[in-house]
Design an enzyme around this catalytic site. Structure first.
Site, PDB file in Angstrom:
ATOM      1  N   THR A   1       0.817  -1.215   0.000  1.00 32.63           N
ATOM      2  CA  THR A   1       0.000   0.000   0.000  1.00 32.63           C
ATOM      3  C   THR A   1       0.858   1.277   0.000  1.00 32.63           C
ATOM      4  O   THR A   1       1.875   1.346   0.679  1.00 32.63           O
ATOM      5  CB  THR A   1      -0.914   0.009   1.247  1.00 32.63           C
ATOM      6  OG1 THR A   1      -1.631  -1.219   1.282  1.00 32.63           O
ATOM      7  CG2 THR A   1      -1.881   1.170   1.232  1.00 32.63           C
TER       8      THR A   1
ATOM      9  N   ARG B   1     -26.523 -13.419  33.842  1.00 30.25           N
ATOM     10  CA  ARG B   1     -27.099 -12.113  34.184  1.00 30.25           C
ATOM     11  C   ARG B   1     -28.599 -12.236  34.454  1.00 30.25           C
ATOM     12  O   ARG B   1     -29.356 -12.703  33.601  1.00 30.25           O
ATOM     13  CB  ARG B   1     -26.864 -11.149  33.013  1.00 30.25           C
ATOM     14  CG  ARG B   1     -27.520  -9.804  33.127  1.00 30.25           C
ATOM     15  CD  ARG B   1     -26.869  -8.952  34.185  1.00 30.25           C
ATOM     16  NE  ARG B   1     -27.324  -7.582  34.120  1.00 30.25           N
ATOM     17  CZ  ARG B   1     -27.055  -6.681  35.051  1.00 30.25           C
ATOM     18  NH1 ARG B   1     -26.319  -7.018  36.109  1.00 30.25           N
ATOM     19  NH2 ARG B   1     -27.500  -5.448  34.933  1.00 30.25           N
TER      20      ARG B   1
ATOM     21  N   GLU C   1      -6.007  -5.962   3.669  1.00 29.48           N
ATOM     22  CA  GLU C   1      -5.890  -7.015   2.655  1.00 29.48           C
ATOM     23  C   GLU C   1      -7.046  -6.992   1.661  1.00 29.48           C
ATOM     24  O   GLU C   1      -7.517  -8.034   1.210  1.00 29.48           O
ATOM     25  CB  GLU C   1      -5.747  -8.383   3.335  1.00 29.48           C
ATOM     26  CG  GLU C   1      -4.574  -8.340   4.286  1.00 29.48           C
ATOM     27  CD  GLU C   1      -4.096  -9.666   4.782  1.00 29.48           C
ATOM     28  OE1 GLU C   1      -4.544 -10.684   4.244  1.00 29.48           O
ATOM     29  OE2 GLU C   1      -3.265  -9.664   5.685  1.00 29.48           O
ATOM     30  N   GLY C   2      -7.458  -5.786   1.326  1.00 28.58           N
ATOM     31  CA  GLY C   2      -8.581  -5.605   0.404  1.00 28.58           C
ATOM     32  C   GLY C   2      -9.859  -5.389   1.186  1.00 28.58           C
ATOM     33  O   GLY C   2     -10.302  -6.283   1.907  1.00 28.58           O
TER      34      GLY C   2
ATOM     35  N   GLU D   1     -15.498  -3.868  -0.013  1.00 25.75           N
ATOM     36  CA  GLU D   1     -15.955  -3.444  -1.349  1.00 25.75           C
ATOM     37  C   GLU D   1     -15.069  -4.080  -2.422  1.00 25.75           C
ATOM     38  O   GLU D   1     -15.552  -4.516  -3.473  1.00 25.75           O
ATOM     39  CB  GLU D   1     -15.924  -1.919  -1.486  1.00 25.75           C
ATOM     40  CG  GLU D   1     -16.971  -1.183  -0.670  1.00 25.75           C
ATOM     41  CD  GLU D   1     -16.683  -1.174   0.821  1.00 25.75           C
ATOM     42  OE1 GLU D   1     -15.501  -1.221   1.199  1.00 25.75           O
ATOM     43  OE2 GLU D   1     -17.639  -1.151   1.612  1.00 25.75           O
TER      44      GLU D   1
HETATM   45  C1  LIG Z   1      -4.164  -1.514  10.512  1.00 24.08           C
HETATM   46  C2  LIG Z   1      -3.782  -1.629   9.070  1.00 24.08           C
HETATM   47  C3  LIG Z   1      -2.726  -2.460   8.703  1.00 24.08           C
HETATM   48  C4  LIG Z   1      -2.336  -2.559   7.363  1.00 24.08           C
HETATM   49  N1  LIG Z   1      -1.244  -3.341   7.032  1.00 24.08           N
HETATM   50  C5  LIG Z   1      -0.775  -3.328   5.766  1.00 24.08           C
HETATM   51  C6  LIG Z   1       0.442  -4.011   5.443  1.00 24.08           C
HETATM   52  O1  LIG Z   1       1.077  -4.649   6.296  1.00 24.08           O
HETATM   53  N2  LIG Z   1       0.898  -3.931   4.153  1.00 24.08           N
HETATM   54  C7  LIG Z   1       0.223  -3.236   3.200  1.00 24.08           C
HETATM   55  O2  LIG Z   1       0.703  -3.210   2.061  1.00 24.08           O
HETATM   56  N3  LIG Z   1      -0.927  -2.590   3.469  1.00 24.08           N
HETATM   57  C8  LIG Z   1      -1.454  -2.601   4.737  1.00 24.08           C
HETATM   58  N4  LIG Z   1      -2.611  -1.922   5.048  1.00 24.08           N
HETATM   59  C9  LIG Z   1      -3.284  -1.157   4.000  1.00 24.08           C
HETATM   60  C10 LIG Z   1      -4.624  -1.733   3.589  1.00 24.08           C
HETATM   61  O3  LIG Z   1      -4.426  -2.904   2.845  1.00 24.08           O
HETATM   62  C11 LIG Z   1      -5.353  -0.625   2.804  1.00 24.08           C
HETATM   63  O4  LIG Z   1      -5.703   0.385   3.748  1.00 24.08           O
HETATM   64  C12 LIG Z   1      -6.585  -1.141   2.094  1.00 24.08           C
HETATM   65  O5  LIG Z   1      -6.225  -1.995   1.037  1.00 24.08           O
HETATM   66  C13 LIG Z   1      -7.448   0.012   1.533  1.00 24.08           C
HETATM   67  O6  LIG Z   1      -6.666   0.910   0.818  1.00 24.08           O
HETATM   68  P1  LIG Z   1      -6.814   2.494   1.114  1.00 24.08           P
HETATM   69  O7  LIG Z   1      -6.637   2.678   2.583  1.00 24.08           O
HETATM   70  O8  LIG Z   1      -5.890   3.213   0.224  1.00 24.08           O
HETATM   71  O9  LIG Z   1      -8.305   2.850   0.763  1.00 24.08           O
HETATM   72  P2  LIG Z   1      -8.845   3.222  -0.702  1.00 24.08           P
HETATM   73  O10 LIG Z   1      -8.324   2.289  -1.702  1.00 24.08           O
HETATM   74  O11 LIG Z   1      -8.600   4.676  -0.931  1.00 24.08           O
HETATM   75  O12 LIG Z   1     -10.401   2.981  -0.507  1.00 24.08           O
HETATM   76  C14 LIG Z   1     -11.287   3.998  -0.001  1.00 24.08           C
HETATM   77  C15 LIG Z   1     -12.703   3.461  -0.066  1.00 24.08           C
HETATM   78  O13 LIG Z   1     -13.052   3.182  -1.427  1.00 24.08           O
HETATM   79  C16 LIG Z   1     -13.581   1.877  -1.523  1.00 24.08           C
HETATM   80  N5  LIG Z   1     -13.291   1.277  -2.826  1.00 24.08           N
HETATM   81  C17 LIG Z   1     -12.070   1.040  -3.355  1.00 24.08           C
HETATM   82  N6  LIG Z   1     -12.188   0.434  -4.546  1.00 24.08           N
HETATM   83  C18 LIG Z   1     -13.500   0.299  -4.780  1.00 24.08           C
HETATM   84  C19 LIG Z   1     -14.269  -0.255  -5.857  1.00 24.08           C
HETATM   85  N7  LIG Z   1     -13.704  -0.795  -6.921  1.00 24.08           N
HETATM   86  N8  LIG Z   1     -15.603  -0.221  -5.750  1.00 24.08           N
HETATM   87  C20 LIG Z   1     -16.201   0.336  -4.673  1.00 24.08           C
HETATM   88  N9  LIG Z   1     -15.543   0.872  -3.625  1.00 24.08           N
HETATM   89  C21 LIG Z   1     -14.212   0.845  -3.682  1.00 24.08           C
HETATM   90  C22 LIG Z   1     -12.881   1.125  -0.396  1.00 24.08           C
HETATM   91  O14 LIG Z   1     -13.607  -0.044  -0.053  1.00 24.08           O
HETATM   92  C23 LIG Z   1     -12.902   2.152   0.699  1.00 24.08           C
HETATM   93  O15 LIG Z   1     -14.145   2.132   1.322  1.00 24.08           O
HETATM   94  C24 LIG Z   1      -3.039  -1.843   6.372  1.00 24.08           C
HETATM   95  C25 LIG Z   1      -4.111  -1.025   6.746  1.00 24.08           C
HETATM   96  C26 LIG Z   1      -4.486  -0.912   8.068  1.00 24.08           C
HETATM   97  C27 LIG Z   1      -5.643  -0.016   8.435  1.00 24.08           C
END
Ligand SMILES: Cc1cc2nc3c(=O)[nH]c(=O)nc-3n(C[C@H](O)[C@H](O)[C@H](O)COP(=O)(O)OP(=O)(O)OC[C@H]3O[C@@H](n4cnc5c(N)ncnc54)[C@H](O)[C@@H]3O)c2cc1C
Length: 386
Positions: free
Chosen positions: A130, A273, A368-369, A372
């Site tokens: 990410t 309870r 991990e995705g 959505e």
């Molecule tokens: C605690 C934590 C640990 C993490 N650990 C890791 C890690 O170790 N390594 C790593 O690489 N990443 C990591 N991540 C990142 C995580 O995988 C991403 O936050 C996640 O994939 C979503 O990406 P984004 O935050 O950029 O949201 P965005 O991609 O900006 O999404 C924003 C919104 O748009 C929606 N959306 C996106 N695409 C679509 C679509 N096609 N149709 C409809 N809605 C959509 C999403 O569901 C979300 O609601 C971590 C995140 C957190 C919070």
């Protein structure tokens, strides 16, 4: 709660499950609240998980791992998450992300250099896909890896990286091709802590899975040897998706673990309870709530184990992994919220772990995705045959 007889575990898996639950109750549960409240990384617990083999469940035996199938990792992940999602994240990233990527795609040198240390917990591993500008749209990453002689020069940054602030080793993805190449222009690499030009940026405080050292990682003209390439140039997106497909089943298992913990405590509380002179469990509304919680938890568990079984028998599993991931994480959020409701004021108090379950479960809905993205993957497969 009684085990679901529909999930017929082999004797080896049943023994592993019992052993993992004992470990979780003995070593993880007593630390869960402290990890959550303090947000401090539990180095000693990680080391202990390493001593017991939990950091290398899927890593081949020749590199010190347990060499088990994905069902084994799912069983352990579920049991550890019942006690602490943070602990299961620490284990899952080590084994299922960094460890799996190197086990499946690393060179012999990379495997023998890093896997034994990852398995023991001597090397803390992380997985960086990410970026600030690309989460769901993983093919849109912009971190650049430019080949210069026998090195690559890396520029860019990664965000929300679990264990990022403490990692000794990062498996990461960067663009070796142009933006127009899309997914085909992405490659996988490893970088070690202390490499000039590679540093921890912002540390990020998140609502759940706390104590897992979530951080931004920054590359500024960071030069790594060409042999740090994992697989071949252009393989990176495929590697990322295969590893994430498998680890989504692990995330689903963690969600099942949280839902089970919340359900168990609700069943217990409802019987103990007393309200209006009789146990809460005699109130029809509460009985139905518990019935719904048990049904959804069971459905999530069946989907999760089904996806793991498909993977282990060499069948196509990505669709089922997506179903399991979003259904189980949404179920865990829902079940944890219902558990809070059943516990009334005690449910929202921090004296009980139920509010932690809800915060932790919500994280699983994102990592991990997102849900959505899982629905998007499924709908493409169902409607467009992709
Ligand atoms: C605690 C934590 C640990 C993490 N650990 C890791 C890690 O170790 N390594 C790593 O690489 N990443 C990591 N991540 C990142 C995580 O995988 C991403 O936050 C996640 O994939 C979503 O990406 P984004 O935050 O950029 O949201 P965005 O991609 O900006 O999404 C924003 C919104 O748009 C929606 N959306 C996106 N695409 C679509 C679509 N096609 N149709 C409809 N809605 C959509 C999403 O569901 C979300 O609601 C971590 C995140 C957190 C919070």
């Amino acid at each position: 709660m009684p085990e679901f007889p529909e999930i017929r575990l082999t004797q080896e898996h049943a023994d592993l499950k019992k052993w993992a639950r004992d470990f979780a109750n003995r070593e993880v549960l007593p630390l869960a609240e402290k990890i959550d409240r303090s947000d401090e990384y539990p180095f000693a617990l990680e080391k202990k998980m390493g001593e017991y083999g939990l950091l290398g469940i899927s890593v081949p035996k020749e590199y010190g791992g347990l060499g088990m199938d994905l069902t084994g990792a799912v069983i352990v992940g579920e049991e550890i998450a019942r006690a602490s999602l943070s602990a299961s994240f620490i284990m899952g990233v080590q084994n299922g992300l960094a460890g799996s990527a190197l086990s499946l795609y690393g060179s012999d040198d990379q495997k023998s250099k890093y896997l034994p240390g990852l398995v023991k917990g001597d090397i803390i591993g992380a997985y960086g896909l990410t970026e600030p500008g690309a989460g769901s749209d993983a093919a849109g990453i912009s971190t650049k890896a430019e080949k210069q002689g026998d090195s690559y020069v890396i520029n860019g940054s990664k965000i929300f990286i679990t264990k990022g602030a403490v990692a000794d080793l990062l498996v990461f993805f960067a663009r070796t091709g142009t933006a127009e190449d899309g997914a085909a222009g992405i490659s996988a690499f490893v970088v070690e802590k202390g490499t000039p030009g590679f540093r921890v940026g912002q540390k990020l405080e998140v609502m759940g899975a706390r104590g897992t050292a979530t951080a931004e990682l920054v590359f500024e003209n960071c030069r790594i040897p060409a042999e740090n390439l994992v697989g071949h140039e252009g393989d990176g997106f495929l590697i990322a998706m295969v590893i994430l497909g498998k680890s989504r089943i692990g995330a689903a298992a963690a969600a099942v673990g949280i839902a089970e913990a919340a359900l168990d405590q609700s069943l217990d509380y409802a019987v103990k309870r007393k309200i209006f002179g009789r146990p809460l469990s005699k109130q029809g509304v509460i009985r139905f709530m518990l019935a719904d919680m048990a049904t959804r938890t069971k459905a999530a568990k069946l989907l999760t184990y089904h996806a793991a079984t498909l993977h282990d028998s060499g069948e196509e599993f990505m669709k089922e992994a997506a179903m399991a991931k979003y259904f189980a994480s949404e179920t865990a959020v829902w079940v944890a919220e219902r558990a809070i409701q059943i516990h009334g004021g005690y449910g929202v108090s921090r004296a009980l772990p139920l509010e932690r379950y809800m915060r932790d479960a919500k994280i699983l809905d994102i990592v991990e995705g997102t849900s959505e993205v899982q629905r998007w993957i499924l709908s493409k497969e169902l409607l467009d045959g992709e």
